[in-house]
Design an enzyme around this catalytic site. Sequence first.
Site, PDB file in Angstrom:
ATOM      1  N   GLU A   1      -8.153  17.499   1.776  1.00  0.00           N
ATOM      2  CA  GLU A   1      -8.556  16.769   0.579  1.00  0.00           C
ATOM      3  C   GLU A   1     -10.071  16.681   0.515  1.00  0.00           C
ATOM      4  O   GLU A   1     -10.662  15.793   1.134  1.00  0.00           O
ATOM      5  CB  GLU A   1      -7.991  15.343   0.616  1.00  0.00           C
ATOM      6  CG  GLU A   1      -6.519  15.241   0.357  1.00  0.00           C
ATOM      7  CD  GLU A   1      -6.165  13.859  -0.205  1.00  0.00           C
ATOM      8  OE1 GLU A   1      -5.536  13.811  -1.260  1.00  0.00           O
ATOM      9  OE2 GLU A   1      -6.542  12.850   0.394  1.00  0.00           O
TER      10      GLU A   1
ATOM     11  N   ASN B   1       1.118  10.063  -3.168  1.00  0.00           N
ATOM     12  CA  ASN B   1       0.469   8.892  -2.566  1.00  0.00           C
ATOM     13  C   ASN B   1       0.112   7.915  -3.685  1.00  0.00           C
ATOM     14  O   ASN B   1      -0.806   8.154  -4.456  1.00  0.00           O
ATOM     15  CB  ASN B   1      -0.784   9.346  -1.806  1.00  0.00           C
ATOM     16  CG  ASN B   1      -1.593   8.182  -1.259  1.00  0.00           C
ATOM     17  OD1 ASN B   1      -1.098   7.054  -1.152  1.00  0.00           O
ATOM     18  ND2 ASN B   1      -2.845   8.438  -0.921  1.00  0.00           N
ATOM     19  N   TRP B   2       0.854   6.813  -3.742  1.00  0.00           N
ATOM     20  CA  TRP B   2       0.664   5.853  -4.838  1.00  0.00           C
ATOM     21  C   TRP B   2      -0.564   4.975  -4.650  1.00  0.00           C
ATOM     22  O   TRP B   2      -0.941   4.231  -5.546  1.00  0.00           O
ATOM     23  CB  TRP B   2       1.895   4.963  -4.971  1.00  0.00           C
ATOM     24  CG  TRP B   2       3.156   5.682  -5.306  1.00  0.00           C
ATOM     25  CD1 TRP B   2       3.331   7.028  -5.497  1.00  0.00           C
ATOM     26  CD2 TRP B   2       4.447   5.087  -5.487  1.00  0.00           C
ATOM     27  NE1 TRP B   2       4.637   7.296  -5.784  1.00  0.00           N
ATOM     28  CE2 TRP B   2       5.352   6.134  -5.780  1.00  0.00           C
ATOM     29  CE3 TRP B   2       4.924   3.778  -5.414  1.00  0.00           C
ATOM     30  CZ2 TRP B   2       6.707   5.904  -6.020  1.00  0.00           C
ATOM     31  CZ3 TRP B   2       6.269   3.548  -5.651  1.00  0.00           C
ATOM     32  CH2 TRP B   2       7.149   4.597  -5.950  1.00  0.00           C
ATOM     33  N   LYS B   3      -1.147   5.006  -3.449  1.00  0.00           N
ATOM     34  CA  LYS B   3      -2.313   4.158  -3.153  1.00  0.00           C
ATOM     35  C   LYS B   3      -1.969   2.687  -3.460  1.00  0.00           C
ATOM     36  O   LYS B   3      -0.842   2.271  -3.227  1.00  0.00           O
ATOM     37  CB  LYS B   3      -3.546   4.672  -3.887  1.00  0.00           C
ATOM     38  CG  LYS B   3      -3.792   6.157  -3.580  1.00  0.00           C
ATOM     39  CD  LYS B   3      -5.102   6.676  -4.065  1.00  0.00           C
ATOM     40  CE  LYS B   3      -5.235   8.142  -3.691  1.00  0.00           C
ATOM     41  NZ  LYS B   3      -6.512   8.711  -4.131  1.00  0.00           N
TER      42      LYS B   3
ATOM     43  N   HIS C   1      -6.709   9.110   5.688  1.00  0.00           N
ATOM     44  CA  HIS C   1      -7.103   9.374   4.297  1.00  0.00           C
ATOM     45  C   HIS C   1      -8.577   9.020   4.113  1.00  0.00           C
ATOM     46  O   HIS C   1      -9.072   8.070   4.719  1.00  0.00           O
ATOM     47  CB  HIS C   1      -6.235   8.558   3.335  1.00  0.00           C
ATOM     48  CG  HIS C   1      -6.371   9.001   1.914  1.00  0.00           C
ATOM     49  ND1 HIS C   1      -7.437   8.634   1.125  1.00  0.00           N
ATOM     50  CD2 HIS C   1      -5.589   9.807   1.149  1.00  0.00           C
ATOM     51  CE1 HIS C   1      -7.298   9.195  -0.069  1.00  0.00           C
ATOM     52  NE2 HIS C   1      -6.189   9.908  -0.081  1.00  0.00           N
TER      53      HIS C   1
ATOM     54  N   GLY D   1      -2.205  12.258  -5.964  1.00  0.00           N
ATOM     55  CA  GLY D   1      -2.581  10.864  -6.180  1.00  0.00           C
ATOM     56  C   GLY D   1      -2.108  10.370  -7.530  1.00  0.00           C
ATOM     57  O   GLY D   1      -0.925  10.146  -7.759  1.00  0.00           O
ATOM     58  N   GLY D   2      -3.049  10.218  -8.465  1.00  0.00           N
ATOM     59  CA  GLY D   2      -2.774   9.620  -9.774  1.00  0.00           C
ATOM     60  C   GLY D   2      -1.576  10.188 -10.503  1.00  0.00           C
ATOM     61  O   GLY D   2      -0.799   9.444 -11.117  1.00  0.00           O
TER      62      GLY D   2
END
Length: 248
Positions: free
Chosen positions: A166, A9-11, A94, A233-234
């Site tokens: 999460e 998930n690149w956000k 999310h 994520g990151g």
Amino acid sequence: MRRPIIAGNWKMHMTPSEAVKLVDELIPQVKDAKAEVVVIPPFVDLTEVNKVIQGTNILLGAQDMFWEEKGAYTGEISPLMLKEIGVKYVVIGHSERRQYFGETDEMVNKKVLSALSHGLSPIVCVGESFSQREEGKTFEVVLSQTKEALKGVTHDDIVNVVIAYEPIWAIGTGKTATAKDANEVIKAIRNTIASLYGKEKADLVRIQYGGSVKPENISELMAESDIDGALVGGASLVASDFAKIVNY
């Protein structure tokens, strides 16, 4: 056997040109992955990324969607639009959507039902805050979110749903639930699904862990019996890091 699913998930990161560069770097590094590999760029990157991943083992996901097909909903994106540009998975509920944009369990449920009715697989996010965890409410909160999200989902459709556990306190903080703790919660989620749909169906539903997943902790997480992958994520913003996670 449940096939693991690892999604990045690149956000709100990566312009279209940066997105293409990242995926170009990623493709050769994950081509032999045993897990299903999903990238989840911002909406404006989806079309470009889809062109690049054609003919590869990488699938496309979106970070959100609205539940209506079309209408006067300024700023929203519909399932029809996502389908047409090659999206297979949609993240729904999310914690950042719940926290910053006021998404409720009811809205999450509408989105889940809409995604399924359009042939998209929802990645439904559930998780407790730090204070809820401290108060011993982890299971209560997470299982309630799970039940609410799945209201009206049919026995046929439940196998197309992915759940991502999460814990909010672990997202982007560097803190991770221990693999054992994560597995306990995920097992409870699976038992809840079994109570609604039967054990046979529950054993087919894939449940991921998300929250500061890194190359250093992925193998420990994946060694647990009920963890079927990760929502990253990151670490998904660096091709080599994400590849290490995918190839755990």
